[in-house]
Design a protein around this motif. Structure first.
Motif, PDB file in Angstrom:
ATOM      1  N   ILE A   8      35.644  36.630  36.856  1.00 29.70           N
ATOM      2  CA  ILE A   8      36.818  36.404  37.695  1.00 29.70           C
ATOM      3  C   ILE A   8      37.480  35.087  37.320  1.00 29.70           C
ATOM      4  O   ILE A   8      36.892  34.019  37.466  1.00 29.70           O
ATOM      5  CB  ILE A   8      36.431  36.378  39.184  1.00 29.70           C
ATOM      6  CG1 ILE A   8      35.870  37.745  39.607  1.00 29.70           C
ATOM      7  CG2 ILE A   8      37.647  36.014  40.044  1.00 29.70           C
ATOM      8  CD1 ILE A   8      35.436  37.810  41.056  1.00 29.70           C
ATOM      9  N   SER A   9      38.693  35.180  36.816  1.00 27.73           N
ATOM     10  CA  SER A   9      39.516  33.990  36.613  1.00 27.73           C
ATOM     11  C   SER A   9      40.539  34.009  37.729  1.00 27.73           C
ATOM     12  O   SER A   9      40.860  35.074  38.275  1.00 27.73           O
ATOM     13  CB  SER A   9      40.185  34.003  35.234  1.00 27.73           C
ATOM     14  OG  SER A   9      40.994  35.154  35.078  1.00 27.73           O
ATOM     15  N   GLY A 101      35.370  31.697  36.596  1.00 33.17           N
ATOM     16  CA  GLY A 101      35.867  30.611  35.771  1.00 33.17           C
ATOM     17  C   GLY A 101      35.083  30.427  34.488  1.00 33.17           C
ATOM     18  O   GLY A 101      34.432  31.337  33.983  1.00 33.17           O
ATOM     19  N   ARG A 102      35.176  29.214  33.924  1.00 34.77           N
ATOM     20  CA  ARG A 102      34.468  28.815  32.702  1.00 34.77           C
ATOM     21  C   ARG A 102      34.712  29.765  31.522  1.00 34.77           C
ATOM     22  O   ARG A 102      33.835  29.983  30.700  1.00 34.77           O
ATOM     23  CB  ARG A 102      32.964  28.705  32.979  1.00 34.77           C
ATOM     24  CG  ARG A 102      32.598  27.575  33.949  1.00 34.77           C
ATOM     25  CD  ARG A 102      31.093  27.480  34.105  1.00 34.77           C
ATOM     26  NE  ARG A 102      30.703  26.306  34.887  1.00 34.77           N
ATOM     27  CZ  ARG A 102      30.572  26.284  36.208  1.00 34.77           C
ATOM     28  NH1 ARG A 102      30.794  27.406  36.897  1.00 34.77           N
ATOM     29  NH2 ARG A 102      30.230  25.190  36.840  1.00 34.77           N
ATOM     30  N   CYS A 103      35.905  30.353  31.467  1.00 34.70           N
ATOM     31  CA  CYS A 103      36.248  31.286  30.384  1.00 34.70           C
ATOM     32  C   CYS A 103      35.204  32.390  30.263  1.00 34.70           C
ATOM     33  O   CYS A 103      34.840  32.818  29.156  1.00 34.70           O
ATOM     34  CB  CYS A 103      36.380  30.539  29.048  1.00 34.70           C
ATOM     35  SG  CYS A 103      37.743  29.358  28.979  1.00 34.70           S
ATOM     36  N   GLY A 104      34.728  32.862  31.412  1.00 33.94           N
ATOM     37  CA  GLY A 104      33.668  33.861  31.427  1.00 33.94           C
ATOM     38  C   GLY A 104      33.975  35.111  30.637  1.00 33.94           C
ATOM     39  O   GLY A 104      33.111  35.654  29.940  1.00 33.94           O
ATOM     40  N   ILE A 119      42.630  36.874  39.655  1.00 35.37           N
ATOM     41  CA  ILE A 119      43.097  36.784  41.041  1.00 35.37           C
ATOM     42  C   ILE A 119      44.248  35.792  41.116  1.00 35.37           C
ATOM     43  O   ILE A 119      44.121  34.648  40.665  1.00 35.37           O
ATOM     44  CB  ILE A 119      41.961  36.304  41.981  1.00 35.37           C
ATOM     45  CG1 ILE A 119      40.722  37.201  41.858  1.00 35.37           C
ATOM     46  CG2 ILE A 119      42.456  36.252  43.418  1.00 35.37           C
ATOM     47  CD1 ILE A 119      40.940  38.610  42.317  1.00 35.37           C
ATOM     48  N   TYR A 120      45.348  36.226  41.703  1.00 31.50           N
ATOM     49  CA  TYR A 120      46.495  35.329  41.873  1.00 31.50           C
ATOM     50  C   TYR A 120      47.046  35.498  43.284  1.00 31.50           C
ATOM     51  O   TYR A 120      46.619  36.384  44.038  1.00 31.50           O
ATOM     52  CB  TYR A 120      47.582  35.633  40.836  1.00 31.50           C
ATOM     53  CG  TYR A 120      48.259  36.972  41.028  1.00 31.50           C
ATOM     54  CD1 TYR A 120      49.463  37.083  41.717  1.00 31.50           C
ATOM     55  CD2 TYR A 120      47.685  38.151  40.530  1.00 31.50           C
ATOM     56  CE1 TYR A 120      50.083  38.311  41.903  1.00 31.50           C
ATOM     57  CE2 TYR A 120      48.294  39.383  40.705  1.00 31.50           C
ATOM     58  CZ  TYR A 120      49.497  39.454  41.392  1.00 31.50           C
ATOM     59  OH  TYR A 120      50.096  40.667  41.587  1.00 31.50           O
ATOM     60  N   ALA A 121      47.983  34.657  43.657  1.00 33.79           N
ATOM     61  CA  ALA A 121      48.606  34.751  44.985  1.00 33.79           C
ATOM     62  C   ALA A 121      49.953  34.052  44.945  1.00 33.79           C
ATOM     63  O   ALA A 121      50.154  33.127  44.146  1.00 33.79           O
ATOM     64  CB  ALA A 121      47.704  34.118  46.048  1.00 33.79           C
ATOM     65  N   PRO A 122      50.901  34.476  45.789  1.00 31.36           N
ATOM     66  CA  PRO A 122      52.193  33.815  45.860  1.00 31.36           C
ATOM     67  C   PRO A 122      52.020  32.331  46.192  1.00 31.36           C
ATOM     68  O   PRO A 122      51.051  31.939  46.852  1.00 31.36           O
ATOM     69  CB  PRO A 122      52.914  34.560  47.006  1.00 31.36           C
ATOM     70  CG  PRO A 122      52.261  35.903  47.020  1.00 31.36           C
ATOM     71  CD  PRO A 122      50.822  35.643  46.708  1.00 31.36           C
ATOM     72  N   TYR A 123      52.957  31.525  45.751  1.00 36.08           N
ATOM     73  CA  TYR A 123      52.854  30.082  45.928  1.00 36.08           C
ATOM     74  C   TYR A 123      52.691  29.688  47.396  1.00 36.08           C
ATOM     75  O   TYR A 123      51.875  28.829  47.734  1.00 36.08           O
ATOM     76  CB  TYR A 123      54.097  29.399  45.352  1.00 36.08           C
ATOM     77  CG  TYR A 123      54.019  27.894  45.383  1.00 36.08           C
ATOM     78  CD1 TYR A 123      53.319  27.197  44.394  1.00 36.08           C
ATOM     79  CD2 TYR A 123      54.639  27.160  46.398  1.00 36.08           C
ATOM     80  CE1 TYR A 123      53.235  25.815  44.419  1.00 36.08           C
ATOM     81  CE2 TYR A 123      54.554  25.776  46.431  1.00 36.08           C
ATOM     82  CZ  TYR A 123      53.850  25.114  45.433  1.00 36.08           C
ATOM     83  OH  TYR A 123      53.763  23.743  45.471  1.00 36.08           O
TER      84      TYR A 123
END
Length: 203
Positions: A8-9, A101-104, A119-123
């Motif tokens: 998961i990044s 993370g850690r470029c997994g 995973i992302y989200a609106p600002y």
């Protein structure tokens, strides 16, 4: 059941770590985070405090999110990355796991059963998470989001050959602002089951 790995990044303050913990509970598998720091300390003959300090690099309690491998000299950061990449690969060889993370995804690029999630989200959602969940002032939140986004891009470009952006480097991308952490974890679990060709990974 054959072992598998989920990486998961995430954007800062998109609740990626919380989602990973929920996913680990749903799947009954290991969620690796501080375990990597502990093992890194052993392999580099250092204390956990020294490794944590090198990862964080600066005094801010949020700095580890900005600079995963610290602000030290490049050679030290490169060595730390190599050691942690080896640790991630060793964990994945033994059993199913979730890496945040850690470029997994890059570290486990040779794994046959691998699901890479972004995973992302609106600002505005991220800003709210910073102030409500992480206890930042709005000014701190704006500054930290900007710095973390830039630092993570530099980090990924340094260690992933040909890296362009997280979306192109992932199998699925999910807007965490549209769901609860539990719902996002469930979506990831179902995506993993579909990719790995099984009815359930929890049995």
């Amino acid at each position: 059941m054959e072992k598998y790995a989920i990486t998961i990044s995430r954007q800062f303050a998109s609740m990626g770590r919380t989602i990973a913990q929920e996913l680990a509970e749903q799947l009954h598998i290991e969620f690796l985070d501080r375990d990597i720091v502990d093992e890194t300390a052993k392999r580099m003959n250092a204390t956990v405090r020294q490794i944590s300090k090198e990862e964080e690099g600066i005094s801010s309690k949020f700095s580890y999110r900005m600079y995963p491998l610290g602000l030290g000299v490049p050679a030290v950061k490169d060595e730390l990355f190599k050691v942690q990449q080896s640790i991630i690969q060793d964990f994945a060889k033994k059993e199913s796991c979730i890496i945040v993370g850690r470029c997994g995804g890059y570290c486990l690029r040779n794994e046959e059963r691998l699901l890479k999630v972004y995973i992302y989200a609106p600002y505005d959602v991220r800003l709210k998470n910073c102030t409500k969940r992480l206890g930042m002032t709005e000014k701190e939140a704006v500054k930290t989001i900007s710095e973390v986004d830039k630092a993570r891009e530099v980090y990924h470009k340094r260690y992933i050959p040909g890296f362009q952006n997280a979306t192109l480097d992932s199998d699925i991308c999910i807007n965490s602002g549209a769901y609860s952490a539990k719902e996002v974890a469930t979506l990831i679990r179902k995506a993993a089951e579909a990719k790995f060709g099984v009815e359930s990974l929890t049995e």
